[in-house]
Design a protein around this motif. Structure first.
Motif, PDB file in Angstrom:
ATOM      1  N   THR A  25      99.193  91.764  -1.377  1.00  0.00           N
ATOM      2  CA  THR A  25      98.451  92.093  -2.600  1.00  0.00           C
ATOM      3  C   THR A  25      97.240  91.194  -2.802  1.00  0.00           C
ATOM      4  O   THR A  25      96.610  91.239  -3.857  1.00  0.00           O
ATOM      5  CB  THR A  25      99.383  91.992  -3.829  1.00  0.00           C
TER       6      THR A  25
ATOM      7  N   ARG B 282      98.163  96.308   2.746  1.00  0.00           N
ATOM      8  CA  ARG B 282      98.581  96.543   4.130  1.00  0.00           C
ATOM      9  C   ARG B 282      98.334  97.993   4.532  1.00  0.00           C
ATOM     10  O   ARG B 282      98.061  98.292   5.682  1.00  0.00           O
ATOM     11  CB  ARG B 282     100.056  96.186   4.316  1.00  0.00           C
TER      12      ARG B 282
ATOM     13  N   ASN C  20      98.817  99.817  -4.126  1.00  0.00           N
ATOM     14  CA  ASN C  20      99.041  98.474  -4.649  1.00  0.00           C
ATOM     15  C   ASN C  20      99.446  97.508  -3.546  1.00  0.00           C
ATOM     16  O   ASN C  20      99.877  96.386  -3.812  1.00  0.00           O
ATOM     17  CB  ASN C  20     100.090  98.483  -5.771  1.00  0.00           C
ATOM     18  N   ASP C  21      99.310  97.960  -2.290  1.00  0.00           N
ATOM     19  CA  ASP C  21      99.619  97.144  -1.113  1.00  0.00           C
ATOM     20  C   ASP C  21      98.466  97.311  -0.130  1.00  0.00           C
ATOM     21  O   ASP C  21      98.282  98.391   0.444  1.00  0.00           O
ATOM     22  CB  ASP C  21     100.938  97.616  -0.488  1.00  0.00           C
TER      23      ASP C  21
ATOM     24  N   PRO D 207     104.763  93.716   1.469  1.00  0.00           N
ATOM     25  CA  PRO D 207     103.438  94.127   0.965  1.00  0.00           C
ATOM     26  C   PRO D 207     102.483  92.938   0.869  1.00  0.00           C
ATOM     27  O   PRO D 207     102.904  91.785   0.723  1.00  0.00           O
ATOM     28  CB  PRO D 207     103.742  94.717  -0.406  1.00  0.00           C
TER      29      PRO D 207
END
Length: 376
Positions: free
Chosen positions: A90, A111, A108-109, A88
């Protein structure tokens, strides 16, 4: 209505394109699509992915024996650089869709944002645009683009005839038709690379052979200049659009700003200047269509800007992923594709969309009318 949809992520298995509304009977091959995909990958200042990907589109539907059949055209472009699992990210990058996309979709990622918001998606647009170009070429409509500014350096020379821009641009590694300006631009790119920085610029799309009367003034969302502006602004990192002399025209008196009208029995109605850039009242005038688009510097920097970790809220440096120093030359190719899609849609709107043969009949009838105009 000619429209298209794309699907796929930057490092997914590949990209998928659906083009709907193409009339039957238009010659179309994978080779002519792949020529445009190769053009998108060129240009001085590109990054490492251009050495990994050798983009090629496969036609999966809508074409039989080398011609369109009126059904949706399905294209697939494989990603060589695809990955099943990635750690991930952040640390959102300023200027990118990372933070706002994560907040919008409750991620919360980041990507999950950048994989789709990446300019890799424009590969699919160029493929769709190549399909549109196949239709436009049947009516003598040709598209070209060139870099007119990069890193604050402006080109000051250009071919006298719009038809000469394509050959001059294709012969240049920066797609700039002014050799002196180009050498200065190359030096600026090299300096930015050393600093870990990026550069933006301005490209111009020029379309010749456009008939009079595409688009309309009757509703805001059908005006051709508005459709072109929306299409250009939808490309990643674009921040401004002008048609013809654009903002410069706003500084002129009316007596110097408009294209006077003339008539000749052989040519019909015509103009000796093209300050309007090929549109008046939301419609094409028959003069070359000229659209300039401003691209901001790319938001992925090797010397990253300050950011905040999405999860911990701590101050951090923005994430660094593979990127280019500049992509303005490639952006011009993408701009051509978007212009082609808008114009192909407008052509099917005006001249019918079931078959190429029917479109030609309506197109020729329109040309005959233009030569004579209203009778007394």
């Amino acid at each position: 209505m000619l429209r298209f949809l794309t699907a796929g992520e930057s490092h997914g298995r590949g990209l998928v394109v659906i083009v709907e509304g193409m009339p039957a009977g238009v010659p179309l091959s994978e080779d002519e699509i792949n020529v445009q995909l190769a053009r998108r990958q060129q240009g001085y200042g590109r990054g490492g992915r251009m050495q990994i990907e050798k983009d090629r589109a496969e036609i999966h539907s809508g074409v039989m024996s080398g011609t369109t059949i009126g059904a949706p055209i399905g294209l697939a472009i494989a990603n060589k650089d695809w990955r099943r699992d990635e750690p991930p990210i952040t640390r959102p990058r300023p200027g990118h869709a990372d933070l706002v996309g994560a907040l919008k979709y409750h991620f919360n990622d980041v990507r999950r944002v950048l994989e789709r918001s990446s300019a890799r998606e424009t590969t699919a647009r160029v493929a769709a645009g190549a399909v549109a170009r196949a239709l436009l070429s049947q009516f003598g409509i040709a598209l070209a683009s060139h870099v007119v500014e990069l890193g604050g350096i402006s080109a000051t020379r250009r071919p006298e005839r719009p038809e000469e821009i394509s050959a001059a641009a294709e012969a240049s590694p920066l797609r700039c038709v002014d050799p002196e300006a180009e050498s200065t631009m190359v030096a600026a790119i090299d300096a930015a690379r050393e600093r870990g920085d990026t550069l933006g610029g301005v490209f111009e799309v020029v379309v010749t052979g456009v008939p009079v009367g595409l688009g309309t003034y009757v509703q805001w969302d059908r005006r051709l200049d508005g459709r072109l502006a929306q299409a250009m602004m939808s490309i990643n990192a674009m921040k401004g659009v002008e048609i013809g002399r654009g903002f410069e025209e706003a500084r002129l008196p009316g007596s110097a700003a408009h294209d006077e009208i003339f008539y000749d029995a052989d040519r019909g109605f015509y103009r000796e200047s093209n300050q309007a850039g090929g549109t008046e009242g939301g419609m094409t005038t028959g003069e070359p269509l000229v659209v300039r688009v401003a691209m901001k510097p790319l938001s992925t920097l090797r010397s990253p800007l300050a950011s905040v970790d999405l999860v911990t809220k701590e101050r951090v440096e923005a994430a660094v992923v593979r990127s280019d120093v500049t992509a303005v030359p490639a952006a011009g190719v993408i701009g051509e594709a978007m212009a082609a899609l808008v114009l192909a849609d407008a052509m099917t709107e005006k001249f019918g969309a079931d078959s190429l043969a029917e479109m030609r009949q309506a197109y020729e009838a329109h040309r005959r009318w233009l030569r004579t105009g209203p009778e007394a």
